[in-house]
Motif scaffolding. Structure first.
Motif, PDB file in Angstrom:
ATOM      1  N   GLN A 154      -8.436   6.359  -0.242  1.00 51.50           N
ATOM      2  CA  GLN A 154      -8.969   7.077  -1.404  1.00 51.50           C
ATOM      3  C   GLN A 154      -9.632   6.102  -2.364  1.00 51.50           C
ATOM      4  O   GLN A 154      -9.185   4.980  -2.549  1.00 51.50           O
ATOM      5  CB  GLN A 154      -7.862   7.814  -2.126  1.00 51.50           C
ATOM      6  N   LYS A 155     -10.711   6.583  -2.966  1.00 50.66           N
ATOM      7  CA  LYS A 155     -11.427   5.808  -3.968  1.00 50.66           C
ATOM      8  C   LYS A 155     -11.492   6.626  -5.247  1.00 50.66           C
ATOM      9  O   LYS A 155     -11.594   7.846  -5.208  1.00 50.66           O
ATOM     10  CB  LYS A 155     -12.844   5.497  -3.489  1.00 50.66           C
ATOM     11  N   CYS A 161     -18.448   3.867 -16.337  1.00 51.78           N
ATOM     12  CA  CYS A 161     -19.257   2.735 -15.878  1.00 51.78           C
ATOM     13  C   CYS A 161     -19.461   2.675 -14.358  1.00 51.78           C
ATOM     14  O   CYS A 161     -20.113   1.765 -13.869  1.00 51.78           O
ATOM     15  CB  CYS A 161     -18.649   1.427 -16.356  1.00 51.78           C
ATOM     16  N   ASP A 162     -18.866   3.612 -13.618  1.00 47.91           N
ATOM     17  CA  ASP A 162     -18.990   3.687 -12.153  1.00 47.91           C
ATOM     18  C   ASP A 162     -18.194   2.633 -11.393  1.00 47.91           C
ATOM     19  O   ASP A 162     -18.403   2.440 -10.197  1.00 47.91           O
ATOM     20  CB  ASP A 162     -20.454   3.654 -11.702  1.00 47.91           C
ATOM     21  N   TYR A 163     -17.270   1.939 -12.044  1.00 49.93           N
ATOM     22  CA  TYR A 163     -16.366   1.026 -11.330  1.00 49.93           C
ATOM     23  C   TYR A 163     -15.590   1.834 -10.301  1.00 49.93           C
ATOM     24  O   TYR A 163     -15.165   2.961 -10.567  1.00 49.93           O
ATOM     25  CB  TYR A 163     -15.397   0.363 -12.320  1.00 49.93           C
ATOM     26  N   PHE A 181      -3.680   4.694  -6.691  1.00 43.71           N
ATOM     27  CA  PHE A 181      -4.136   5.041  -8.032  1.00 43.71           C
ATOM     28  C   PHE A 181      -3.055   5.798  -8.793  1.00 43.71           C
ATOM     29  O   PHE A 181      -2.822   5.554  -9.975  1.00 43.71           O
ATOM     30  CB  PHE A 181      -5.422   5.875  -7.956  1.00 43.71           C
ATOM     31  N   GLU A 182      -2.382   6.703  -8.106  1.00 49.33           N
ATOM     32  CA  GLU A 182      -1.337   7.517  -8.735  1.00 49.33           C
ATOM     33  C   GLU A 182      -0.184   6.664  -9.246  1.00 49.33           C
ATOM     34  O   GLU A 182       0.553   7.074 -10.138  1.00 49.33           O
ATOM     35  CB  GLU A 182      -0.796   8.559  -7.754  1.00 49.33           C
ATOM     36  N   GLU A 208     -12.350   9.669 -11.604  1.00 54.79           N
ATOM     37  CA  GLU A 208     -12.482  10.853 -10.759  1.00 54.79           C
ATOM     38  C   GLU A 208     -12.290  10.443  -9.310  1.00 54.79           C
ATOM     39  O   GLU A 208     -12.840   9.421  -8.879  1.00 54.79           O
ATOM     40  CB  GLU A 208     -13.873  11.463 -10.916  1.00 54.79           C
ATOM     41  N   ARG A 209     -11.533  11.231  -8.581  1.00 51.90           N
ATOM     42  CA  ARG A 209     -11.344  10.967  -7.158  1.00 51.90           C
ATOM     43  C   ARG A 209     -12.656  11.224  -6.429  1.00 51.90           C
ATOM     44  O   ARG A 209     -13.320  12.238  -6.654  1.00 51.90           O
ATOM     45  CB  ARG A 209     -10.241  11.858  -6.596  1.00 51.90           C
ATOM     46  N   MET A 210     -13.010  10.300  -5.557  1.00 53.68           N
ATOM     47  CA  MET A 210     -14.241  10.429  -4.784  1.00 53.68           C
ATOM     48  C   MET A 210     -13.934  11.056  -3.434  1.00 53.68           C
ATOM     49  O   MET A 210     -12.818  10.933  -2.920  1.00 53.68           O
ATOM     50  CB  MET A 210     -14.880   9.057  -4.572  1.00 53.68           C
ATOM     51  N   ALA A 211     -14.928  11.710  -2.859  1.00 56.04           N
ATOM     52  CA  ALA A 211     -14.788  12.258  -1.520  1.00 56.04           C
ATOM     53  C   ALA A 211     -14.569  11.105  -0.540  1.00 56.04           C
ATOM     54  O   ALA A 211     -15.169  10.040  -0.680  1.00 56.04           O
ATOM     55  CB  ALA A 211     -16.027  13.038  -1.136  1.00 56.04           C
ATOM     56  N   ASP A 212     -13.707  11.305   0.429  1.00 54.36           N
ATOM     57  CA  ASP A 212     -13.432  10.284   1.429  1.00 54.36           C
ATOM     58  C   ASP A 212     -14.587  10.252   2.421  1.00 54.36           C
ATOM     59  O   ASP A 212     -14.800  11.190   3.167  1.00 54.36           O
ATOM     60  CB  ASP A 212     -12.114  10.578   2.142  1.00 54.36           C
TER      61      ASP A 212
END
Length: 59
Positions: free
Chosen positions: A2-3, A9-11, A30-31, A50-54
Motif C-alpha cells: 500500500q502507498k 505535496c504529493d510525498y 501507515f496505520e 490518501e490511500r493510493m490504488a495498488d
C-alpha cells in the motif's frame, strides 16, 4: 504494498521504506504510524494522506 500520498505535496509513504529520518523503521504500516507523525517533506498531518490504488509497483 500500500502507498499513501500526501494531498499537500504529493510525498509518497510506503511501509517498505518507512521514514528512517523520523525514526519510523522500514516495514511500518501507515496505520501503525504514531498520530503525531507528519509528512517529512511539508509537515502535513497523517489526516492529509490518501490511500493510493495498488498498481502492483513498489517504489
Amino acid at each position: 504494498m500500500q502507498k499513501w500520498r500526501c494531498s499537500i505535496c504529493d510525498y509518497i509513504y510506503t511501509a517498505r521504506k518507512g521514514d528512517p529520518e523520523s525514526g519510523i523503521k522500514p516495514g511500518t504500516r501507515f496505520e501503525d504510524l504514531p498520530e503525531h507523525w507528519g509528512c517529512p517533506d511539508c509537515g502535513a498531518s497523517k489526516q492529509n494522506f490518501e490511500r493510493m490504488a495498488d498498481d502492483g509497483l513498489d517504489f
